[in-house]
Design a protein around this motif. Structure first.
Motif, short mmCIF file in Angstrom:
data_model
loop_
_atom_site.label_atom_id
_atom_site.label_comp_id
_atom_site.label_asym_id
_atom_site.label_seq_id
_atom_site.Cartn_x
_atom_site.Cartn_y
_atom_site.Cartn_z
N ASN A 102 -4.21 0.43 -2.23
CA ASN A 102 -4.00 -0.87 -1.61
C ASN A 102 -3.91 -1.95 -2.68
N ARG A 131 -9.65 -1.08 -4.99
CA ARG A 131 -8.29 -1.09 -4.45
C ARG A 131 -7.84 0.30 -4.01
N SER A 176 0.83 -1.20 0.00
CA SER A 176 0.00 0.00 0.00
C SER A 176 0.86 1.25 0.00
N GLN A 227 -5.45 6.70 -1.39
CA GLN A 227 -5.01 5.50 -0.68
C GLN A 227 -5.00 4.36 -1.68
#
Length: 116
Positions: A83, A66, A17, A81
């Motif tokens: 991930n 994601r 991440s 963000q």
């Protein structure tokens, strides 16, 4: 003049991440939209995600589920963000701002590399 300063890029292993940030400053009279685009070597710049001033979001199909875009209106900052990163996410990520006067601004870009 509006400045966009990005941070948070780097090297990460597949499945990892990262969180990108973009802070806008300068003569901002109002923001309509903020977002992220990316450009891989030899490819065109493509949309990753955008968020409108009211909070509505839009994502590229390749990152849905994601990546999450969010925005702090008080700080004129947008976040991404990321991930479950994949090697195909490797690119230079650019912050984008469209003012209420429909003027478009770009950040300088931050490199994201997903590799083992």
């Amino acid at each position: 003049q509006v400045q966009l300063v990005e941070s948070g890029g780097g090297l990460v292993q597949p499945g990892g991440s990262l969180r990108l940030s973009c802070a806008a400053s300068g003569s901002i009279f109002g923001i309509n939209l903020m977002g992220w685009y990316r450009q891989a070597p030899g490819a065109q710049r493509e949309l990753v995600a955008t968020v409108l001033s009211g909070g509505s979001t839009n994502y590229a199909d390749s990152v849905k589920g994601r990546f999450t875009i969010s925005r702090d209106n008080a700080k004129n900052t947008v976040y991404l963000q990321m991930n479950s990163l994949k090697p195909e996410d490797t690119a230079v990520y650019y912050c984008n701002l469209v003012s209420i006067r429909m003027v478009t601004y770009w950040g300088q870009g931050t490199q994201v590399t997903v590799s083992s």
